[in-house]
Design a protein around this motif. Structure first.
Motif, PDB file in Angstrom:
ATOM      1  N   ILE A 177     -57.120  84.755 101.846  1.00 18.31           N
ATOM      2  CA  ILE A 177     -56.811  85.647 100.725  1.00 18.31           C
ATOM      3  C   ILE A 177     -55.306  85.875 100.678  1.00 18.31           C
ATOM      4  CG2 ILE A 177     -59.039  86.812 100.876  1.00 18.31           C
ATOM      5  CD1 ILE A 177     -57.485  89.221 102.033  1.00 18.31           C
ATOM      6  N   PHE A 178     -54.807  86.140  99.477  1.00 18.31           N
ATOM      7  CA  PHE A 178     -53.392  86.469  99.291  1.00 18.31           C
ATOM      8  C   PHE A 178     -53.308  87.520  98.197  1.00 18.31           C
ATOM      9  CE2 PHE A 178     -49.227  85.892  97.260  1.00 18.31           C
ATOM     10  CZ  PHE A 178     -48.406  86.081  98.366  1.00 18.31           C
ATOM     11  N   ASP A 179     -52.842  88.724  98.571  1.00 15.61           N
ATOM     12  CA  ASP A 179     -52.729  89.839  97.640  1.00 15.61           C
ATOM     13  C   ASP A 179     -51.263  90.109  97.334  1.00 15.61           C
ATOM     14  OD1 ASP A 179     -55.468  90.146  97.816  1.00 15.61           O
ATOM     15  OD2 ASP A 179     -55.349  91.665  99.391  1.00 15.61           O
ATOM     16  N   LEU A 180     -50.990  90.409  96.079  1.00  9.19           N
ATOM     17  CA  LEU A 180     -49.637  90.763  95.656  1.00  9.19           C
ATOM     18  C   LEU A 180     -49.730  92.001  94.774  1.00  9.19           C
ATOM     19  CD1 LEU A 180     -46.635  90.018  95.635  1.00  9.19           C
ATOM     20  CD2 LEU A 180     -47.083  88.649  93.575  1.00  9.19           C
ATOM     21  N   GLY A 181     -48.993  93.056  95.158  1.00  7.18           N
ATOM     22  CA  GLY A 181     -49.084  94.288  94.392  1.00  7.18           C
ATOM     23  C   GLY A 181     -47.901  95.210  94.618  1.00  7.18           C
ATOM     24  N   LEU A 182     -48.120  96.493  94.357  1.00  3.63           N
ATOM     25  CA  LEU A 182     -47.079  97.513  94.450  1.00  3.63           C
ATOM     26  C   LEU A 182     -47.561  98.668  95.305  1.00  3.63           C
ATOM     27  CD1 LEU A 182     -46.001  97.659  90.694  1.00  3.63           C
ATOM     28  CD2 LEU A 182     -44.847  96.424  92.529  1.00  3.63           C
ATOM     29  N   ASN A 183     -46.582  99.438  95.830  1.00  8.14           N
ATOM     30  CA  ASN A 183     -46.873 100.658  96.589  1.00  8.14           C
ATOM     31  C   ASN A 183     -46.483 101.880  95.773  1.00  8.14           C
ATOM     32  OD1 ASN A 183     -47.813  99.572  99.114  1.00  8.14           O
ATOM     33  ND2 ASN A 183     -45.704  98.884  99.496  1.00  8.14           N
ATOM     34  N   ALA A 184     -47.273 102.920  95.907  1.00  9.25           N
ATOM     35  CA  ALA A 184     -46.954 104.211  95.288  1.00  9.25           C
ATOM     36  C   ALA A 184     -47.241 105.305  96.310  1.00  9.25           C
ATOM     37  CB  ALA A 184     -47.779 104.426  94.027  1.00  9.25           C
ATOM     38  N   LEU A 185     -46.456 106.379  96.261  1.00 10.50           N
ATOM     39  CA  LEU A 185     -46.660 107.517  97.147  1.00 10.50           C
ATOM     40  C   LEU A 185     -47.521 108.551  96.435  1.00 10.50           C
ATOM     41  CD1 LEU A 185     -43.072 107.912  98.639  1.00 10.50           C
ATOM     42  CD2 LEU A 185     -45.017 106.612  99.545  1.00 10.50           C
ATOM     43  N   VAL A 186     -48.586 109.009  97.110  1.00  7.28           N
ATOM     44  CA  VAL A 186     -49.519 109.967  96.518  1.00  7.28           C
ATOM     45  C   VAL A 186     -49.677 111.164  97.455  1.00  7.28           C
ATOM     46  CG1 VAL A 186     -50.758 108.217  95.201  1.00  7.28           C
ATOM     47  CG2 VAL A 186     -51.490 108.748  97.539  1.00  7.28           C
ATOM     48  N   ASP A 368     -44.034 114.269 103.982  1.00  7.51           N
ATOM     49  CA  ASP A 368     -45.497 114.332 104.100  1.00  7.51           C
ATOM     50  C   ASP A 368     -46.111 113.697 102.852  1.00  7.51           C
ATOM     51  OD1 ASP A 368     -48.089 114.856 104.644  1.00  7.51           O
ATOM     52  OD2 ASP A 368     -47.908 117.054 104.717  1.00  7.51           O
ATOM     53  N   THR A 369     -46.516 112.437 102.976  1.00  2.00           N
ATOM     54  CA  THR A 369     -47.056 111.698 101.832  1.00  2.00           C
ATOM     55  C   THR A 369     -47.955 110.570 102.312  1.00  2.00           C
ATOM     56  OG1 THR A 369     -46.438 110.498  99.807  1.00  2.00           O
ATOM     57  CG2 THR A 369     -45.105 110.092 101.758  1.00  2.00           C
ATOM     58  N   GLN A 370     -48.796 110.089 101.420  1.00  3.58           N
ATOM     59  CA  GLN A 370     -49.679 108.971 101.708  1.00  3.58           C
ATOM     60  C   GLN A 370     -49.375 107.821 100.755  1.00  3.58           C
ATOM     61  OE1 GLN A 370     -52.965 111.769 101.282  1.00  3.58           O
ATOM     62  NE2 GLN A 370     -53.812 111.017 103.231  1.00  3.58           N
ATOM     63  N   VAL A 371     -49.947 106.652 101.054  1.00  6.32           N
ATOM     64  CA  VAL A 371     -49.596 105.431 100.315  1.00  6.32           C
ATOM     65  C   VAL A 371     -50.818 104.885  99.600  1.00  6.32           C
ATOM     66  CG1 VAL A 371     -48.709 103.079 100.506  1.00  6.32           C
ATOM     67  CG2 VAL A 371     -47.786 104.883 101.983  1.00  6.32           C
ATOM     68  N   LEU A 372     -50.630 104.476  98.344  1.00  8.07           N
ATOM     69  CA  LEU A 372     -51.632 103.773  97.564  1.00  8.07           C
ATOM     70  C   LEU A 372     -51.058 102.409  97.173  1.00  8.07           C
ATOM     71  CD1 LEU A 372     -54.322 103.658  95.968  1.00  8.07           C
ATOM     72  CD2 LEU A 372     -53.076 104.632  94.016  1.00  8.07           C
ATOM     73  N   SER A 373     -51.753 101.341  97.539  1.00  9.29           N
ATOM     74  CA  SER A 373     -51.336  99.980  97.202  1.00  9.29           C
ATOM     75  C   SER A 373     -52.355  99.386  96.244  1.00  9.29           C
ATOM     76  CB  SER A 373     -51.245  99.102  98.453  1.00  9.29           C
ATOM     77  OG  SER A 373     -50.404  99.695  99.414  1.00  9.29           O
ATOM     78  N   PHE A 374     -51.889  98.647  95.245  1.00 14.43           N
ATOM     79  CA  PHE A 374     -52.793  98.053  94.246  1.00 14.43           C
ATOM     80  C   PHE A 374     -52.134  96.809  93.664  1.00 14.43           C
ATOM     81  CE2 PHE A 374     -50.079 101.223  92.365  1.00 14.43           C
ATOM     82  CZ  PHE A 374     -49.588 100.607  91.231  1.00 14.43           C
ATOM     83  N   GLY A 375     -52.977  95.889  93.164  1.00 12.57           N
ATOM     84  CA  GLY A 375     -52.439  94.671  92.577  1.00 12.57           C
ATOM     85  C   GLY A 375     -53.525  93.642  92.330  1.00 12.57           C
ATOM     86  N   ILE A 376     -53.134  92.378  92.351  1.00 13.07           N
ATOM     87  CA  ILE A 376     -54.024  91.268  92.031  1.00 13.07           C
ATOM     88  C   ILE A 376     -54.207  90.360  93.242  1.00 13.07           C
ATOM     89  CG2 ILE A 376     -52.133  89.804  91.177  1.00 13.07           C
ATOM     90  CD1 ILE A 376     -54.119  88.753  89.083  1.00 13.07           C
ATOM     91  N   ARG A 377     -55.404  89.852  93.394  1.00 12.40           N
ATOM     92  CA  ARG A 377     -55.695  88.903  94.468  1.00 12.40           C
ATOM     93  C   ARG A 377     -55.506  87.487  93.910  1.00 12.40           C
ATOM     94  NH1 ARG A 377     -60.136  90.217  98.798  1.00 12.40           N
ATOM     95  NH2 ARG A 377     -58.310  91.469  99.371  1.00 12.40           N
ATOM     96  N   LEU A 378     -54.481  86.798  94.360  1.00 13.18           N
ATOM     97  CA  LEU A 378     -54.136  85.485  93.839  1.00 13.18           C
ATOM     98  C   LEU A 378     -54.990  84.377  94.441  1.00 13.18           C
ATOM     99  CD1 LEU A 378     -50.249  85.793  93.740  1.00 13.18           C
ATOM    100  CD2 LEU A 378     -51.889  86.215  91.917  1.00 13.18           C
ATOM    101  N   ILE A 379     -55.375  84.552  95.691  1.00 12.87           N
ATOM    102  CA  ILE A 379     -56.257  83.576  96.358  1.00 12.87           C
ATOM    103  C   ILE A 379     -57.425  84.328  96.921  1.00 12.87           C
ATOM    104  CG2 ILE A 379     -56.465  81.854  98.198  1.00 12.87           C
ATOM    105  CD1 ILE A 379     -53.499  81.364  97.997  1.00 12.87           C
ATOM    106  N   GLY A 380     -58.611  83.881  96.604  1.00 18.58           N
ATOM    107  CA  GLY A 380     -59.805  84.539  97.116  1.00 18.58           C
ATOM    108  C   GLY A 380     -60.966  83.571  97.131  1.00 18.58           C
ATOM    109  N   VAL A 381     -62.169  84.086  96.987  1.00 21.69           N
ATOM    110  CA  VAL A 381     -63.365  83.266  97.003  1.00 21.69           C
ATOM    111  C   VAL A 381     -64.373  83.844  96.025  1.00 21.69           C
ATOM    112  CG1 VAL A 381     -64.496  84.543  98.851  1.00 21.69           C
ATOM    113  CG2 VAL A 381     -65.044  82.134  98.523  1.00 21.69           C
ATOM    114  N   ASN A 382     -65.204  82.941  95.473  1.00 15.06           N
ATOM    115  CA  ASN A 382     -66.262  83.392  94.563  1.00 15.06           C
ATOM    116  C   ASN A 382     -67.623  82.967  95.099  1.00 15.06           C
ATOM    117  OD1 ASN A 382     -64.624  84.571  92.554  1.00 15.06           O
ATOM    118  ND2 ASN A 382     -64.055  82.534  91.870  1.00 15.06           N
TER     119      ASN A 382
END
Length: 382
Positions: A177-186, A368-382
């Motif tokens: 798998i290969f994920d590419l995304g962004l980080n946000a502080l929540v 004092d913060t937490q991290v949320l990561s989100f994005g698209i999976r470029l390589i995966g399996v079906n």
């Protein structure tokens, strides 16, 4: 079944009489076709005879096939000429040979559709002629070129069989798998800076990237056709937290703070980065259509991990020279990581989200913060 009645002259005339641009559609295909004869010629043209029984095949002797072949060539030439002067990409013309030559057992109607093709391209020629006097219950269809319905159905069944075989084995699949995304502080809480003033932590969204590479195993839960599986396997994640404005990360006296630059430097990049190894455990549901092609998928579960390394990086220009300052250190970031993650998608498209339930920094040693990561999976399996 009698097959020798069709003269070779008919086959040759049918092939030579067809233009590379012409295509005629059948008027009314017989409701139940039981017998099919496919003749393949050396120039890769295909002639298909479709009849319901041998008696219908023997009736071909009464048709003037040689005359019909010559007439077809004339009709196609007329259709091509009309298509050249047409403003549309498709021209359909209808001919009535039985009215032109009554009593000679010619087809009642022939419909020829000519399609314009782009220069330098080739087309798959197909001519279907329904030879039928008055009854809609008898008839013979000629098809030149293209694929028959039976051939297309057989090809699709073969693809379905291959997909089913791949779906059923092995019981446990492994994939990269290969994920590419962004980080946000929540869930960020206001904290006091070194000067005692409350300060909020702002990230540059486009530069706060998340990259994840992993090798997952998906043991199927249930029978060989079950859509449910368990996803486990090691993953390596890289998190970037790039500051907005002319700020920088500073680690001093057991505390990590965001400090504004005051010596005149203008930062192009100012980020804190970390790498970690994680172990996800998720339930995954992968639905498929009637041809065993993947459709809707969803996965949900959690993960645990450990921070491997962290560092800061500054990029700025001074007197025409670009500098990149890098400094390794823990920056009081949490070592043990845990949280929730999930995926959702359709077909080959898959998205992910990952929520760190642990704080980014140790208690009292940083924002004092937490991290949320989100994005698209470029390589995966079906």
């Amino acid at each position: 079944m009698q097959r020798a009645f069709l003269p070779f002259s008919l086959l040759l005339a049918l092939v030579l009489g067809l233009s590379s641009q012409a295509q005629a559609t059948t008027l009314a295909r017989p409701a139940t076709v039981k017998d099919t004869i496919v003749v393949r010629l050396p120039n890769k043209a295909v002639i298909t005879l479709m009849v319901r029984d041998a008696a219908q095949l023997r009736q071909l002797k009464k048709y003037q096939l040689d005359s019909l072949t010559s007439r077809l060539a004339t009709y196609i030439t007329q259709a091509e000429a009309a298509a050249k002067n047409a403003t549309t990409n498709q021209v359909t013309m209808e001919f009535y040979p039985d009215k032109d030559q009554p009593g000679k057992n010619m087809p009642e109607q022939i419909r020829i559709t000519t399609h314009k093709t782009a220069a330098g391209t080739s087309s798959s020629n197909k001519v279907e002629v329904m030879m039928d006097k008055a009854s809609k219950n008898t008839g013979v269809s000629f098809k030149i070129g293209g694929k028959t319905d039976a051939e297309r159905k057989a090809r699709e069944l073969n693809r379905d069989s291959v997909r089913l075989k791949n779906f059923e084995k092995p019981h446990t699949k492994s994939h990269l798998i290969f994920d590419l995304g962004l980080n946000a502080l929540v869930n960020q809480k206001t904290y006091l800076a070194r000067d005692g003033q409350p300060e909020s932590l702002d990230l540059r969204s486009g530069g706060s990237r998340y990259v994840n590479i992993g090798l997952n195993w998906d043991p199927r839960l249930g029978g060989k056709h079950s859509p449910v599986s368990l996803t486990i396997g090691p993953e390596f994640a890289f998190n970037n937290y790039m500051l907005s404005g002319n700020n920088k990360w500073v680690n001093n006296n057991g505390r990590t703070d965001v400090v504004r630059e005051t010596d005149g430097r203008q930062y192009q990049k100012s980020k804190l980065a970390s790498s970690s190894v994680n172990l996800p455990v998720m339930l995954r549901l992968q639905l498929r259509d009637s041809h065993y092609r993947p459709t809707f998928l969803v996965g949900a579960g959690g993960f645990v991990g450990y921070r491997i390394k962290s560092w800061t990086k500054l990029k700025y220009t001074s007197e025409g020279t670009t500098y990149k300052d890098k400094e390794d250190g823990s920056y009081n970031m949490e070592n043990f990581l845990y949280g929730l993650q999930g995926t959702i998608g359709y077909g080959d498209l898959e998205f992910f989200a990952k929520y760190n339930m642990n704080s980014l920094f140790k208690a009292g040693a940083g924002p004092d913060t937490q991290v949320l990561s989100f994005g698209i999976r470029l390589i995966g399996v079906n």
